[in-house]
Design a protein around this motif. Structure first.
Motif, PDB file in Angstrom:
ATOM      1  N   ASP A  10       0.618   8.959  -1.988  1.00  0.00           N
ATOM      2  CA  ASP A  10      -0.443   9.864  -2.433  1.00  0.00           C
ATOM      3  C   ASP A  10      -0.965  10.704  -1.272  1.00  0.00           C
ATOM      4  N   TYR A  11      -1.192  10.057  -0.145  1.00  0.00           N
ATOM      5  CA  TYR A  11      -1.706  10.763   1.025  1.00  0.00           C
ATOM      6  C   TYR A  11      -0.712  11.816   1.502  1.00  0.00           C
TER       7      TYR A  11
ATOM      8  N   ASP B 220       0.808  -1.215   0.000  1.00  0.00           N
ATOM      9  CA  ASP B 220       0.000   0.000   0.000  1.00  0.00           C
ATOM     10  C   ASP B 220       0.847   1.275   0.000  1.00  0.00           C
TER      11      ASP B 220
ATOM     12  N   ALA C 119      -8.044   9.521  -4.428  1.00  0.00           N
ATOM     13  CA  ALA C 119      -7.209   8.360  -4.116  1.00  0.00           C
ATOM     14  C   ALA C 119      -7.767   7.608  -2.907  1.00  0.00           C
ATOM     15  N   ASP C 120      -7.780   6.290  -3.025  1.00  0.00           N
ATOM     16  CA  ASP C 120      -8.266   5.440  -1.941  1.00  0.00           C
ATOM     17  C   ASP C 120      -7.130   5.255  -0.942  1.00  0.00           C
ATOM     18  N   ILE C 121      -7.064   6.132   0.050  1.00  0.00           N
ATOM     19  CA  ILE C 121      -5.967   6.109   1.007  1.00  0.00           C
ATOM     20  C   ILE C 121      -6.158   4.962   1.987  1.00  0.00           C
ATOM     21  N   LYS C 122      -5.165   4.098   2.041  1.00  0.00           N
ATOM     22  CA  LYS C 122      -5.237   2.955   2.929  1.00  0.00           C
ATOM     23  C   LYS C 122      -4.893   3.375   4.351  1.00  0.00           C
TER      24      LYS C 122
ATOM     25  N   HIS D 244      -0.237   4.306  -1.939  1.00  0.00           N
ATOM     26  CA  HIS D 244      -1.350   5.045  -1.351  1.00  0.00           C
ATOM     27  C   HIS D 244      -0.845   5.998  -0.263  1.00  0.00           C
ATOM     28  N   TYR D 245       0.132   5.555   0.528  1.00  0.00           N
ATOM     29  CA  TYR D 245       0.682   6.436   1.559  1.00  0.00           C
ATOM     30  C   TYR D 245       1.435   7.601   0.930  1.00  0.00           C
TER      31      TYR D 245
END
Length: 464
Positions: free
Chosen positions: A351-352, A345, A402-405, A348-349
């Motif tokens: 992106d966050y 993931d 974005a689907d942030i995990k 995703h981190y």
């Protein structure tokens, strides 16, 4: 988080002596794939195993150090290359490193030389006889267990200015990273001819030579005999700008680094701005043996890739764990919780992190030309380079949706103590956490089964 990694609390153990446990380590060297781990704290050493059905827990051995002033902080496993016996190294407040042959249940070696407590120990990933130790005396030492000699000391002129809290060795065995109470992170090369020659020479002698080099050039080359230990004054990378407090845990992640500082509830994934070359270059570093030297230019720039955030962290000496296959990251906090991240993931981190930094700078009505890049900004091209470096291959383009995990949080209503360290079994089936209240918590991957919050087994540890 993968559906295959859902953890359920299976065992808790408590020590009637109520000592604080600081260290836990799984033995990844066992050829029979037994799931064995060690826990240390106070004067106590506990060795336990998850039995063949991978559920039952057995206490194999317990030790109580005879020195009432001992307080163990760390432990690490290795193997005797000659007979294959498991070796456990432990160290702490007295500064004495003890090596236990757990197959016969006795301490077989003791290493002395540090001028203060030892906070962390690590074995070389390719040579099981080489052990690194980080100390309150501002230094890191490299020991040869075969000859019981200190081989190299990393410290001195450009070393740490406060106690060293954490160390890790690159998987290639060519680089060492250290961090400490001076807020600094330093990278040391193990590739210079003098270090390679000294390590090789340390296998051929069982006592430190009493003589000194008669010619200075013999001390600083790969030829001739060198006195033990060699002193390395200059790291190849050093920064105190990344963190603003004690850096109590640092780990390699490929050629990238992960680190955390005291009272800062986040683990930072970052890239030091240095080319890690596995061969010596005369401009990279200088090694001093008994005399002055001119330091080469030490790199200090870095790029932050992303941050893994968690809560309830107002103290220091919390150490996170990375799984054997570098797939997962876990850390405890002072509320008895364990945060787990899946490295798949990481995009995703990233992106966050980018979105968060954009939000921080969005408060200004207009951007100034001089503020195109700050110390905490991340350029898209750089992010792409970093994701490639860790094998994700993902694009650095930031999606607004974005689907942030989020990390998984393991917790139990009965666990409220500070978790000092966590570690994964080799197959990631187990996570073990050790706490300030003399408790040990064992979580098992149950796949798609229902996850409970109550321990199945509650055991008591009786030291004899």
């Amino acid at each position: 988080m993968s559906k295959l990694e859902k953890y359920c609390l299976k065992h808790t153990l408590t020590d009637p002596a109520k000592v604080s446990y600081f260290g836990v380590s799984f033995n990844h060297h066992d050829p029979q794939n037994n799931i064995v781990f060690a826990v240390v704290g106070g004067r106590n050493i506990i060795i336990a195993r998850f039995d063949d059905n991978k559920v039952a827990l057995s206490i194999l051995q317990t030790y109580v150090d005879e020195n009432e002033g001992e307080n163990y902080y760390c432990c690490a496993w290795s193997i005797d290359p000659n007979v294959g016996a498991p070796l456990l190294a432990v160290a702490g407040a007295t500064g004495i490193i003890k090596i236990l042959n757990t197959s016969v249940g006795s301490a077989i070696k003791a290493l002395t030389g540090h001028g203060g407590e030892v906070n962390e120990i690590k074995f070389h990933p390719r040579d099981p006889s080489l052990l690194f130790s980080a100390s309150k005396d501002f230094s890191i030492r490299l020991w040869n267990l075969k000859t019981m000699q200190p081989v190299v000391v990393f410290g001195g002129d450009r070393g740490h200015r406060e106690p060293v809290l954490s160390i890790d060795v690159h998987l290639t065995g060519d680089f060492l990273v250290s961090s400490g109470m001076d807020n600094a992170v330093k990278i040391w090369t193990l590739c210079t001819p003098i270090i390679k020659n000294t390590i090789e020479s340390s296998y051929n002698s069982r006592s430190s030579p009493s003589h000194h080099c008669q010619k200075k050039k013999n001390c600083c080359s790969s030829h001739g005999t060198t006195p033990f230990p060699v002193i390395v004054h200059y790291p190849i990378f050093s920064t105190a700008q990344l963190h603003n407090n004690f850096v109590d845990c640092v780990r390699w992640y490929g050629d990238l680094l992960m680190s955390r500082c005291a009272a800062d509830a986040k683990i930072v994934l970052w890239k030091p701005d240095i080319e890690l070359m596995a061969f010596d270059k005369s401009t990279v570093t200088s090694v001093v043996v008994g005399g002055p030297a001119v330091p080469s230019k030490i790199q200090s720039n870095f790029d932050i890739i992303c941050e893994m955030e968690f809560e309830h962290c107002d103290i220091w000496f919390l150490r996170f764990g990375i799984s054997y296959d570098y797939r997962m990251l876990a850390t405890g906090n002072q509320a008895g919780q364990i945060y787990i991240w899946d490295f798949q993931d990481i995009p995703h981190y990233i992106d966050y992190y980018i979105e968060k930094k954009k939000a921080e700078y969005s408060g200004t009505k207009k951007e100034k030309a001089t503020k195109k890049k700050g110390s905490t900004s991340v350029a898209n091209k750089k992010i792409s380079d970093k994701t490639d470096a860790i094998g994700s291959g993902s694009s650095s383009h930031v999606s607004e949706s974005a689907d942030i995990k989020k990390p998984i949080i393991l917790e139990s209503l009965s666990c409220e103590s500070i978790i000092r360290q966590v570690d994964f079994s080799k197959d990631r089936q187990w996570i073990v956490a050790v706490c300030d209240d003399a408790s040990i918590w064992c979580w098992k991957d149950v796949g798609n089964k229902a996850i409970g919050n109550d321990a199945i087994d509650g055991n008591s540890i009786n030291n004899q």
